[in-house]
Write a protein that holds these residues in place. Structure first.
Motif, PDB file in Angstrom:
ATOM      1  N   ARG A   6      14.298  18.868  46.088  1.00 58.11           N
ATOM      2  CA  ARG A   6      15.475  19.233  45.490  1.00 58.11           C
ATOM      3  C   ARG A   6      16.401  18.349  45.047  1.00 58.11           C
ATOM      4  N   MET A   7      17.229  18.862  44.033  1.00 60.87           N
ATOM      5  CA  MET A   7      18.402  17.819  43.476  1.00 60.87           C
ATOM      6  C   MET A   7      19.322  17.871  44.546  1.00 60.87           C
ATOM      7  N   SER A   8      19.954  16.746  44.836  1.00 67.01           N
ATOM      8  CA  SER A   8      21.068  16.609  45.855  1.00 67.01           C
ATOM      9  C   SER A   8      22.276  17.166  45.051  1.00 67.01           C
ATOM     10  N   SER A   9      23.076  17.554  45.959  1.00 66.70           N
ATOM     11  CA  SER A   9      24.454  17.827  45.332  1.00 66.70           C
ATOM     12  C   SER A   9      25.220  17.253  44.461  1.00 66.70           C
ATOM     13  N   SER A  10      25.077  15.942  44.645  1.00 65.64           N
ATOM     14  CA  SER A  10      25.590  15.159  43.622  1.00 65.64           C
ATOM     15  C   SER A  10      24.981  15.071  42.239  1.00 65.64           C
ATOM     16  N   GLU A  11      23.582  15.070  42.319  1.00 65.34           N
ATOM     17  CA  GLU A  11      22.671  15.278  41.068  1.00 65.34           C
ATOM     18  C   GLU A  11      22.889  16.682  40.363  1.00 65.34           C
ATOM     19  N   GLN A  12      23.230  17.516  41.167  1.00 68.12           N
ATOM     20  CA  GLN A  12      23.495  18.941  40.678  1.00 68.12           C
ATOM     21  C   GLN A  12      24.821  18.886  39.697  1.00 68.12           C
ATOM     22  N   ARG A  13      25.868  18.491  40.387  1.00 68.28           N
ATOM     23  CA  ARG A  13      27.122  18.055  39.794  1.00 68.28           C
ATOM     24  C   ARG A  13      27.091  17.183  38.547  1.00 68.28           C
ATOM     25  N   ALA A  14      26.483  16.131  38.642  1.00 71.55           N
ATOM     26  CA  ALA A  14      26.241  14.996  37.553  1.00 71.55           C
ATOM     27  C   ALA A  14      25.461  15.842  36.473  1.00 71.55           C
ATOM     28  N   ALA A  15      24.465  16.568  36.586  1.00 69.26           N
ATOM     29  CA  ALA A  15      23.728  17.029  35.545  1.00 69.26           C
ATOM     30  C   ALA A  15      24.456  18.373  34.923  1.00 69.26           C
ATOM     31  N   SER A  16      25.226  19.218  35.896  1.00 66.35           N
ATOM     32  CA  SER A  16      25.985  20.383  35.119  1.00 66.35           C
ATOM     33  C   SER A  16      27.102  19.866  34.719  1.00 66.35           C
ATOM     34  N   SER A  17      27.882  18.955  35.049  1.00 63.05           N
ATOM     35  CA  SER A  17      29.253  18.457  34.486  1.00 63.05           C
ATOM     36  C   SER A  17      28.883  17.745  33.047  1.00 63.05           C
ATOM     37  N   LEU A  18      27.711  17.132  33.092  1.00 59.46           N
ATOM     38  CA  LEU A  18      27.404  16.056  31.860  1.00 59.46           C
ATOM     39  C   LEU A  18      26.783  17.131  30.684  1.00 59.46           C
ATOM     40  N   ALA A  19      26.212  18.212  31.148  1.00 55.38           N
ATOM     41  CA  ALA A  19      25.746  19.354  30.224  1.00 55.38           C
ATOM     42  C   ALA A  19      26.874  19.941  29.637  1.00 55.38           C
ATOM     43  N   ALA A  20      27.837  20.051  30.617  1.00 56.45           N
ATOM     44  CA  ALA A  20      28.988  21.028  30.186  1.00 56.45           C
ATOM     45  C   ALA A  20      29.707  19.972  29.223  1.00 56.45           C
ATOM     46  N   VAL A  21      29.824  18.626  29.369  1.00 54.82           N
ATOM     47  CA  VAL A  21      30.512  17.969  28.193  1.00 54.82           C
ATOM     48  C   VAL A  21      29.906  17.783  26.912  1.00 54.82           C
ATOM     49  N   PHE A  22      28.462  17.783  27.084  1.00 54.46           N
ATOM     50  CA  PHE A  22      27.793  17.823  25.779  1.00 54.46           C
ATOM     51  C   PHE A  22      27.827  19.133  25.154  1.00 54.46           C
ATOM     52  N   ALA A  23      27.935  20.185  26.016  1.00 55.43           N
ATOM     53  CA  ALA A  23      27.989  21.415  25.337  1.00 55.43           C
ATOM     54  C   ALA A  23      29.402  21.798  24.518  1.00 55.43           C
ATOM     55  N   PHE A  24      30.261  21.306  25.232  1.00 54.66           N
ATOM     56  CA  PHE A  24      31.747  21.503  24.632  1.00 54.66           C
ATOM     57  C   PHE A  24      31.879  20.659  23.319  1.00 54.66           C
ATOM     58  N   ARG A  25      31.151  19.460  23.428  1.00 51.59           N
ATOM     59  CA  ARG A  25      31.535  18.647  22.055  1.00 51.59           C
ATOM     60  C   ARG A  25      30.560  19.222  20.887  1.00 51.59           C
TER      61      ARG A  25
END
Length: 473
Positions: A6-25
């Protein structure tokens, strides 16, 4: 399921937040597409050519700066480059929002494109996730791009109806600022930035990727796809408003319906392409649809129901190709060269966007709606003629396997890996202490692969979880 699966909480936070950054741009870049042709015509100096240039201008700076910015992030760190790119994006939005001429809009779009953070974001995802979870994180980024495009097509007209064109650009500034907050305070820090050949550009892989005829066909294809998209958005909004009589404030529902229908319509084709291993047939079929829909867009311009139908068909073809081509690239790219191939592919995409905007504006000014749709048909036909010669790709998955430093020059290990049934390609990169492997998951002898590596690593065998193949699609 084992904890490592399973993805760790840190990995989940990294993936979701970077996906949001990419999406906003991407949301900020795309929101302008459905409104610039209809709202920009009243600005000083507005001509069809300059409107087209404004639509595609971001692609020029994006194309030339994304690979250098990615390499810069290897040297000075990911966060400074990403934050700097978002600041440029916000400044470009401010310039465009305060512009009272089309030339000012173009300048703002050029500055927005200069905030080219795609490569740095992908590299940061690779830094913050383990090998066995990297594909899931990359998939989250890919999904965020698709969602942002769909939202942009609806949000752009809705915002413009209430605040005008300047409101759309101010919204892009807000999105950039939210992205900066996420990068600084939400995205986990990177302990040490590393070069990942499946996520970043490597100089040694650059020329081999450019000389690969299959990758060249794919690069031409993505350039034509985005050229057609940008040229179409010079014409389609004006066709809806001036020919079909739909007020520009109501365009949002057309794009909403078109994208909703196209999403559900393309899913069976994607499943068919992968499960039946018919990706070439699906890609060629979607290109053919894009070509054939162009005369329909022209002939139906004066009938709103038929024009909406044509727009739905256009988005089915476009979204199917947009979803399928990255998967095709991951199958074609050589082991250890996917990041470089993706960088060149993305550069081609943005150059196509810049070309399409200019072509669409110039042709509309000279020949009107019919000329734009004929031009798009010609671009699609050129792609079809080139694409029909592509080979049926091997249906392989790729992954990166870290190795102990004492094994990186073990030629016997490489031979053992290549001898495992299902392994189609492998390369050991000594400076990274890793092997890049491509496998056919349907015939792969996973136990044999584990034994091949474990025998070399004995007495400290590699965990099976770390070498479980995962797709790069």
């Amino acid at each position: 399921m084992h904890q490592s699966d399973r993805m760790s909480s840190s990995e989940q936070r990294a993936a979701s937040s970077l996906a949001a950054v990419f999406a906003f741009r991407m949301l900020g870049l795309f929101m302008v597409l459905p409104v610039l042709a209809t709202y920009g015509g009243s600005l000083a100096g507005a001509t069809p050519l300059l409107i087209g240039v404004a639509i595609g201008a971001y692609g020029l700076t994006q194309a030339f700066l994304q690979i250098p910015f990615g390499m810069l992030s290897d040297r000075i760190g990911r966060k400074p480059v990403i934050v700097g790119g978002l600041i440029l994006f916000a400044l470009g939005g401010l310039l465009a929002a305060q512009a009272d001429s089309m030339q000012g809009i173009i300048l703002g779009r050029i500055v927005q494109g200069a905030g080219a953070i795609a490569a740095a974001v992908m590299a940061m995802v690779a830094d913050l996730t383990r090998e066995q979870h990297r594909t899931k994180a990359m998939a989250m980024i890919g999904m965020s791009i698709g969602v942002s495009f769909a939202l942009a097509m609806v949000a752009g007209p809705l915002i413009a109806a209430r605040t005008g064109l300047e409101g759309v650009f101010y919204a892009t500034v807000i999105l950039a600022l939210i992205g900066i907050v996420l990068v600084i305070w939400v995205v986990p820090p990177v302990a040490r930035a590393e070069r990942h050949r499946d996520a970043g550009v490597i100089a040694a892989s650059f020329w081999p990727s450019l000389r690969n005829p299959e990758l060249l066909r794919l690069n031409y294809g993505i350039a034509m796809l985005h050229a057609i998209l940008m040229a179409s958005f010079v014409a389609i909004p004006l066709a809806l408003q001036e020919n079909a009589g739909l007020p520009r404030d109501d365009h949002w529902w057309v794009y909403f319906c078109a994208l909703l229908v196209s999403f559900f319509a393309m899913v069976p084709f994607i499943i068919f392409a992968e499960r039946k291993r018919q990706v070439k047939a699906v890609v060629l079929g979607a290109i053919t649809l894009l070509v054939l829909v162009q005369p329909l867009l022209w002939l139906s311009a004066n009938s709103l129901p038929w024009l909406v139908t044509a727009i739905v068909l256009f988005f089915i073809g476009f979204n199917l190709l947009e979803a399928t081509l990255p998967s095709l690239l991951s199958k074609i790219a050589p082991a250890g060269g996917k990041g470089t191939a993706m960088g060149i592919y993305s550069t081609s995409q943005f150059l196509g966007a810049a070309l399409g905007g200019v072509l669409g504006g110039a042709v509309f000014g000279a020949y009107g709606l019919g000329g734009v749709f004929a031009c798009c048909a010609a671009l699609g036909l050129s792609w079809l003629l080139i694409g029909v010669k592509m080979r049926q790709p091997a249906y392989v998955s790729s992954f990166r396997l870290p190795l102990p430093h004492e094994l990186v020059r073990d030629e016997a290990l490489l031979r053992r890996i290549l001898a495992v049934p299902g392994v189609t390609e492998a390369v050991i990169v000594a400076e990274e202490a890793a092997a890049y492997i491509k496998v056919d998951t349907q015939v792969l002898d996973r136990q044999g692969l584990e034994h091949a590596v474990a025998a070399a690593c004995n007495p400290d065998p590699v965990s099976p979880a770390s070498i479980t193949p995962h797709t790069g699609d």
